[in-house]
Design an enzyme around this catalytic site. Structure first.
Site, PDB file in Angstrom:
ATOM      1  N   ASP A 303       4.299  -1.525  -3.763  1.00 32.61           N
ATOM      2  CA  ASP A 303       4.756  -0.195  -4.145  1.00 32.61           C
ATOM      3  C   ASP A 303       4.859   0.706  -2.920  1.00 32.61           C
ATOM      4  O   ASP A 303       4.105   0.566  -1.955  1.00 32.61           O
ATOM      5  CB  ASP A 303       3.776   0.421  -5.148  1.00 32.61           C
ATOM      6  CG  ASP A 303       4.169   1.834  -5.528  1.00 32.61           C
ATOM      7  OD1 ASP A 303       5.179   1.987  -6.232  1.00 32.61           O
ATOM      8  OD2 ASP A 303       3.479   2.778  -5.093  1.00 32.61           O
ATOM      9  N   GLU A 357       9.460  -2.539  -2.883  1.00 34.51           N
ATOM     10  CA  GLU A 357      10.044  -1.363  -3.508  1.00 34.51           C
ATOM     11  C   GLU A 357      10.403  -0.389  -2.391  1.00 34.51           C
ATOM     12  O   GLU A 357       9.592   0.429  -1.958  1.00 34.51           O
ATOM     13  CB  GLU A 357       9.061  -0.709  -4.490  1.00 34.51           C
ATOM     14  CG  GLU A 357       9.711   0.383  -5.326  1.00 34.51           C
ATOM     15  CD  GLU A 357       8.902   1.669  -5.389  1.00 34.51           C
ATOM     16  OE1 GLU A 357       9.207   2.515  -6.235  1.00 34.51           O
ATOM     17  OE2 GLU A 357       7.974   1.849  -4.581  1.00 34.51           O
TER      18      GLU A 357
END
Length: 639
Positions: A303, A357
């Site tokens: 993330d 991401e």
């Protein structure tokens, strides 16, 4: 690459691997020893440390720790520390005492009355017995990722459990055809409403959903179903809380994080790691090894990679030139960490899967480290959902640009694999809208029953399927969906908070809407399942897309992938006769239609339109499609 090589030379002793280096959880924390327990911590600024807990009546002087070299502390506790004992460590630094959660605590619980957090001595008499030795994820299998939040995976207005997910949701995921799950909000976090993105305890699986053994059983069961399990890994930042987090553990803000304003994320209100410190690298890399070996995770979705890669964290920056990728704004220490992390993961498990991401589009993100890349296996096609939402927000159906659609769905970095998707959990959160909500809005509350008539819902159902089909087939070498979005879940995600009176009403998923047979959600679920079942195992991913026909005026988009032809009519009112040269001679048969009555369509294709098409005199194909309809044809004898 020079910095990466220098880091490996600096961190690794002669003959040592990255896996050997990433052994923090084997040394620090609590470990059984002959005649008792050994407990170790790293706290370079501390002047004294004492272990306290219910095992010693919270006596603050009974168990002082001994200072070792390099900021390490150690304590031997003779006798037994009972399983389930609550513990903390009292740290003395800067002339004062404060209580902290041990850095390597593998279980942390919250007192339901006081709200305080404690570490737990987790040492069940019987260790979990794994049954997944034979599970091997083939590297060539394209990932079909189902994003999951354990707490939300329940119809009840409350927090779901690992056990409930294993029993109720895993079989559903397998039946729908997804081969990979991405587990979100697993690393312990104090605030449930953070969606798990403000981690406090990096080695503890969230106790909100159950025990470590129940999480292991979930993963073990998934493996028995042939499902790969990814952890949503949060190494981009940490919660700023001190009592239950790692912030200011030894009394300094710079133990793990940058000092001063550089250590604070200006948008997230969280703490930012200093990837230039060797002990921070040791902590984070050890964390990766721990999750892979202790819980058998098959890889990670990293993330916040954009936030890690740039000192400005991607805030307010348009990445419209290469100067913005490679500049003084690039955090080269973070680049080195991501390279080390990917090398470690694939050293532990060569078949592991890592996904970045990153919304900036940093070149080389999904290229091997040996080729100068960051080493990720895939990157998320983050521009695709932005394209769809922007289209739905700003353009009428007759304004949709077929050329722009083709460009956005097919343009990506050379030789870098992408996970394509049209929406994820991001679009389902309060403050945004899912695709079905952009399409149907409040009509969903009144006309989703099959007995109702609504042109708004008819349009929403038709375009929901078409958007998914073209995204699935064009936007990447894998595919991703957030749980419930496949059937157009009607509610946004809103976690319990003061503003909604701490309600769980919108922090759950209602699969019964798709199961009861009376609502059109079931039609969307049936299409999603058929799409995956028809296309996922047939070499669609990784094949180049060849454009056959793009007609802006008639809103036609036709293309080939492998032995499959995709014929799409996005026109809102007019049926079209798609005619184009075949990329390869042969007989083509329809295998999937968005207009199938099983999927909430009108079966108009079953009327005058042919079900089989053969190349004509000029090697051309004709296919008649109603408005807002797409079909997939397969070449006879092809896969």
């Amino acid at each position: 690459m020079d910095l990466y090589d220098q880091a490996k030379k600096r961190l690794l002793q002669k003959g040592q691997s990255l896996r050997d280096f990433a052994s923090g959880s084997l040394y620090y924390g609590f470990h059984r020893a002959k005649g008792g327990w050994t407990y170790r911590e790293w706290a370079p600024n501390a002047t004294a440390m004492h272990l306290i807990g219910d095992f010693n009546g919270w006596d603050r002087s009974a168990h002082p720790m001994t200072q070792l070299e390099d900021g390490d502390w150690e304590l031997f506790v003779p006798g037994e520390m009972p399983h389930g004992s609550l513990v903390k460590v009292q740290v003395t630094a800067n002339g004062r005492d404060f209580d902290r959660i041990p850095l390597y605590a593998n279980r942390v619980v919250q007192d339901p009355t006081t709200g305080a957090f404690d570490a737990v001595i987790w040492a069940p008499k019987r260790a979990y017995r794994w049954h997944d030795k034979e599970f091997l994820r083939k590297k060539t299998t394209p990932p079909l990722v189902y994003e999951c939040h354990i707490g939300m995976a329940t119809e009840e207005e409350g927090i779901g459990s690992y056990a409930q997910f294993t029993k109720n949701i895993l079989p559903r995921i397998q039946k729908e055809g997804y081969n990979t799950i991405q587990l979100m909000a697993i690393m312990e976090h104090p605030y449930y409403g953070s969606f798990g993105y403000q981690v406090s305890n990096f080695f503890a699986a969230s106790s909100k959903y159950g025990t470590p053994e129940e999480l292991k059983k979930l993963i073990d069961t998934a493996h028995s179903m042939g499902i790969t399990v990814l952890l949503d890994l949060i190494h981009s930042h940490a919660v700023r809380n001190t009592s239950e987090g790692i912030n200011c553990f030894d009394g300094t803000e710079y133990q793990f994080f940058h000092a001063g304003a550089k250590g604070d994320h200006p948008a997230w209100g969280t703490k930012l790691f200093d990837y230039g410190k060797d002990r921070v690298l040791h902590f984070l890399l050890s964390n990766i090894r721990y999750w892979m070996e202790e819980y058998h995770f098959d890889g990670f979705r990293f993330d916040g990679v954009t936030s890690m890669l740039y000192h400005h964290h991607g805030l307010g920056v348009a990445f419209d030139s290469y100067d913005k990728y490679f500049s003084m704004d690039t955090d080269v220490d973070a680049v080195t960490y991501l390279q080390l992390a990917n090398q470690l993961i694939h050293e532990i498990d060569p078949a592991a899967l890592t996904v970045a991401e990153d919304m900036s589009g940093m070149p080389g993100t999904a290229l091997p480290v040996r080729d100068g890349g960051l080493g990720f296996d895939y990157r998320l096609s983050m521009g695709v959902p932005d394209f769809w939402i922007n289209t739905l927000k700003t353009q009428r159906d007759e304004q949709w640009d077929m050329g722009r659609m083709w460009y956005e769905l097919t343009t990506r970095r050379p030789k870098e694999k992408n996970i394509g998707y049209c929406e994820s959990h991001d679009q389902a959160l309060v403050g945004d809208k899912t695709i079905i909500f952009w399409l149907a809005d409040q009509e969903m509350y009144w006309h989703m029953d099959k007995a109702s008539q609504s042109i708004v819902i008819d349009r929403a159902i038709a375009l929901h399927k078409m958007i998914r089909l073209v995204s699935f087939s064009l936007a990447g070498e894998g595919y991703l969906n957030f749980m419930g979005n496949e059937f157009g879940h009607p509610e946004w995600i809103d976690f319990p908070r003061e503003g909604n009176n701490w309600s769980y009403k919108y922090a759950r998923r209602q699969w019964s809407l798709a199961d009861n047979g009376l609502l059109r959600y079931g039609d969307l679920l049936a299409f999603d399942t058929a799409m995956l079942g028809t296309l996922s195992g047939n070499r669609i991913f990784g094949r180049p897309a060849q454009l056959c026909l793009l007609d802006q005026d008639r809103k036609l988009l036709c293309y080939q992938k492998g032995n499959y032809l995709f014929i799409c009519n996005f026109h809102p009112t007019q049926g079209q006769n798609a005619q184009f040269d075949l990329p390869a001679a042969g007989t083509y048969t329809q295998v999937l239609s968005t207009d199938d009555v099983r999927f909430g369509g009108f079966d108009e294709l079953c009327g005058p339109a042919p079900q089989t098409a053969t190349q004509g005199e000029n090697n051309t194909l004709q296919w008649v499609l109603p408005p807002r309809t797409a079909v997939v044809l397969r070449k006879k004898g092809g896969r």
